[in-house]
Write a protein that holds these residues in place. Structure first.
Motif, PDB file in Angstrom:
ATOM      1  N   ASN A  95      -8.532  19.121  27.470  1.00 38.39           N
ATOM      2  CA  ASN A  95      -8.049  17.924  28.147  1.00 38.39           C
ATOM      3  C   ASN A  95      -8.110  16.781  27.143  1.00 38.39           C
ATOM      4  O   ASN A  95      -9.119  16.631  26.445  1.00 38.39           O
ATOM      5  N   GLU A  96      -7.059  15.997  27.093  1.00 41.98           N
ATOM      6  CA  GLU A  96      -6.975  14.925  26.098  1.00 41.98           C
ATOM      7  C   GLU A  96      -8.098  13.895  26.224  1.00 41.98           C
ATOM      8  O   GLU A  96      -8.372  13.154  25.277  1.00 41.98           O
ATOM      9  N   ASN A  97      -8.764  13.845  27.341  1.00 45.84           N
ATOM     10  CA  ASN A  97      -9.839  12.885  27.565  1.00 45.84           C
ATOM     11  C   ASN A  97     -11.231  13.441  27.259  1.00 45.84           C
ATOM     12  O   ASN A  97     -12.219  12.751  27.454  1.00 45.84           O
ATOM     13  N   ILE A  98     -11.291  14.691  26.792  1.00 43.70           N
ATOM     14  CA  ILE A  98     -12.563  15.360  26.504  1.00 43.70           C
ATOM     15  C   ILE A  98     -12.551  15.815  25.053  1.00 43.70           C
ATOM     16  O   ILE A  98     -11.617  16.494  24.617  1.00 43.70           O
ATOM     17  N   LYS A  99     -13.593  15.455  24.304  1.00 42.36           N
ATOM     18  CA  LYS A  99     -13.624  15.803  22.877  1.00 42.36           C
ATOM     19  C   LYS A  99     -13.854  17.289  22.633  1.00 42.36           C
ATOM     20  O   LYS A  99     -13.370  17.845  21.662  1.00 42.36           O
ATOM     21  N   GLU A 100     -14.612  17.922  23.518  1.00 44.70           N
ATOM     22  CA  GLU A 100     -14.884  19.359  23.379  1.00 44.70           C
ATOM     23  C   GLU A 100     -13.595  20.155  23.615  1.00 44.70           C
ATOM     24  O   GLU A 100     -12.760  19.768  24.424  1.00 44.70           O
ATOM     25  N   THR A 101     -13.466  21.285  22.909  1.00 46.13           N
ATOM     26  CA  THR A 101     -12.283  22.129  23.102  1.00 46.13           C
ATOM     27  C   THR A 101     -12.589  23.342  23.974  1.00 46.13           C
ATOM     28  O   THR A 101     -11.704  23.863  24.625  1.00 46.13           O
ATOM     29  N   ASN A 102     -13.825  23.779  23.981  1.00 39.09           N
ATOM     30  CA  ASN A 102     -14.181  24.950  24.783  1.00 39.09           C
ATOM     31  C   ASN A 102     -14.747  24.481  26.130  1.00 39.09           C
ATOM     32  O   ASN A 102     -15.946  24.483  26.360  1.00 39.09           O
ATOM     33  N   VAL A 103     -13.816  24.052  26.989  1.00 38.71           N
ATOM     34  CA  VAL A 103     -14.153  23.600  28.334  1.00 38.71           C
ATOM     35  C   VAL A 103     -13.277  24.352  29.342  1.00 38.71           C
ATOM     36  O   VAL A 103     -12.177  24.791  29.020  1.00 38.71           O
ATOM     37  N   THR A 104     -13.802  24.477  30.540  1.00 40.26           N
ATOM     38  CA  THR A 104     -13.109  25.173  31.621  1.00 40.26           C
ATOM     39  C   THR A 104     -12.402  24.161  32.509  1.00 40.26           C
ATOM     40  O   THR A 104     -12.986  23.138  32.882  1.00 40.26           O
ATOM     41  N   LYS A 105     -11.168  24.474  32.860  1.00 39.30           N
ATOM     42  CA  LYS A 105     -10.461  23.696  33.863  1.00 39.30           C
ATOM     43  C   LYS A 105     -10.575  24.454  35.185  1.00 39.30           C
ATOM     44  O   LYS A 105     -10.217  25.630  35.264  1.00 39.30           O
ATOM     45  N   MET A 106     -11.085  23.778  36.207  1.00 35.73           N
ATOM     46  CA  MET A 106     -11.103  24.377  37.529  1.00 35.73           C
ATOM     47  C   MET A 106      -9.876  23.837  38.259  1.00 35.73           C
ATOM     48  O   MET A 106      -9.848  22.680  38.667  1.00 35.73           O
ATOM     49  N   GLU A 107      -8.862  24.679  38.361  1.00 38.37           N
ATOM     50  CA  GLU A 107      -7.607  24.240  38.963  1.00 38.37           C
ATOM     51  C   GLU A 107      -7.635  24.277  40.479  1.00 38.37           C
ATOM     52  O   GLU A 107      -6.894  23.545  41.118  1.00 38.37           O
ATOM     53  N   ARG A 108      -8.422  25.141  41.041  1.00 39.27           N
ATOM     54  CA  ARG A 108      -8.475  25.226  42.497  1.00 39.27           C
ATOM     55  C   ARG A 108      -9.887  25.604  42.942  1.00 39.27           C
ATOM     56  O   ARG A 108     -10.539  26.447  42.343  1.00 39.27           O
TER      57      ARG A 108
ATOM     58  N   ILE B 226     -16.909  21.565  32.520  1.00 39.68           N
ATOM     59  CA  ILE B 226     -15.857  21.950  33.453  1.00 39.68           C
ATOM     60  C   ILE B 226     -15.176  20.669  33.934  1.00 39.68           C
ATOM     61  O   ILE B 226     -15.843  19.657  34.176  1.00 39.68           O
ATOM     62  N   TRP B 227     -13.847  20.702  33.997  1.00 35.68           N
ATOM     63  CA  TRP B 227     -13.095  19.521  34.409  1.00 35.68           C
ATOM     64  C   TRP B 227     -12.045  19.906  35.440  1.00 35.68           C
ATOM     65  O   TRP B 227     -11.720  21.083  35.599  1.00 35.68           O
ATOM     66  N   LEU B 228     -11.533  18.886  36.126  1.00 36.23           N
ATOM     67  CA  LEU B 228     -10.538  19.143  37.166  1.00 36.23           C
ATOM     68  C   LEU B 228      -9.805  17.862  37.520  1.00 36.23           C
ATOM     69  O   LEU B 228     -10.216  16.765  37.143  1.00 36.23           O
ATOM     70  N   TYR B 229      -8.702  18.045  38.247  1.00 33.20           N
ATOM     71  CA  TYR B 229      -7.978  16.940  38.866  1.00 33.20           C
ATOM     72  C   TYR B 229      -8.294  16.967  40.353  1.00 33.20           C
ATOM     73  O   TYR B 229      -8.378  18.042  40.949  1.00 33.20           O
ATOM     74  N   VAL B 230      -8.438  15.791  40.952  1.00 31.33           N
ATOM     75  CA  VAL B 230      -8.576  15.719  42.406  1.00 31.33           C
ATOM     76  C   VAL B 230      -7.827  14.473  42.889  1.00 31.33           C
ATOM     77  O   VAL B 230      -7.956  13.390  42.315  1.00 31.33           O
ATOM     78  N   TRP B 231      -7.034  14.676  43.925  1.00 30.22           N
ATOM     79  CA  TRP B 231      -6.247  13.605  44.515  1.00 30.22           C
ATOM     80  C   TRP B 231      -7.172  12.484  44.974  1.00 30.22           C
ATOM     81  O   TRP B 231      -8.209  12.737  45.593  1.00 30.22           O
TER      82      TRP B 231
END
Length: 171
Positions: free
Chosen positions: A81-94, A126-131
């Motif tokens: 994610n462009e806002n996180i410096k680490e590259t080995n991160v998990t995206k929780m999409e759902r 771990i990162w995610l999008y939430v409305w």
């Protein structure tokens, strides 16, 4: 009895049904029906789900209560994610639960499963999008320790977006 397991191609039909139903619950008043239908058909098509389930970077995890599918999660390992410096991160999409299973602590159990899975796969967070109007989810992630790091316009169609918070939990 509670069971969490990795989804397989045999689970696609039930996964699509639960995904559509769980997405509609928090969004039904905010997204026009035509846009909603198109989004659901695109995001939860059998073709899309099969492509993702067979991709080794994606993992769908199903949560069952007494042999009933209550919900699921979808994680993507090493998703920058462009806002996180680490590259080995998990995206929780759902992280979806059917409404009839709310209040049983299942969301937390599934989240903890994803958290452990991410750590076992040597992820740094771990990162995610939430409305921004999904207040139930926002409260859940706040309690879990996530921090808001940015905003994101989530595309719901070719012409419409919904404002989302980008949340991150560093390990």
């Amino acid at each position: 009895m509670l069971l969490i397991r990795k989804a397989t191609p045999k689970d696609i039909t039930s996964l699509a049904l639960v995904g559509k139903k769980a997405f509609v619950t928090p969004h039904k008043e905010a997204i026009p029906s035509e846009i909603m239908t198109n989004y659901l058909n695109r995001s939860f098509s059998k073709k899309t789900l099969l492509k993702e389930i067979t991709n080794p970077n994606y993992q769908y995890n199903l949560i069952f209560v007494d042999d009933n599918l209550a919900g699921f999660s979808k994680v993507v390992f090493n998703e920058k994610n462009e806002n996180i410096k680490e590259t080995n991160v998990t995206k929780m999409e759902r992280l979806y639960l059917l409404e009839e299973f709310y209040g049983l602590g299942l969301g937390n159990k599934l989240f903890q499963y994803n958290l452990n899975l991410s750590k076992n796969n040597l992820q740094k967070g771990i990162w995610l999008y939430v409305w921004i109007k999904n207040f139930r989810a926002l409260e859940f992630y706040k309690k879990a320790g996530f921090k808001k790091i940015a905003m994101y316009d989530f595309p719901i169609s070719e012409t419409a977006t919904r404002p989302n918070n980008v949340l991150y939990l560093e390990f």
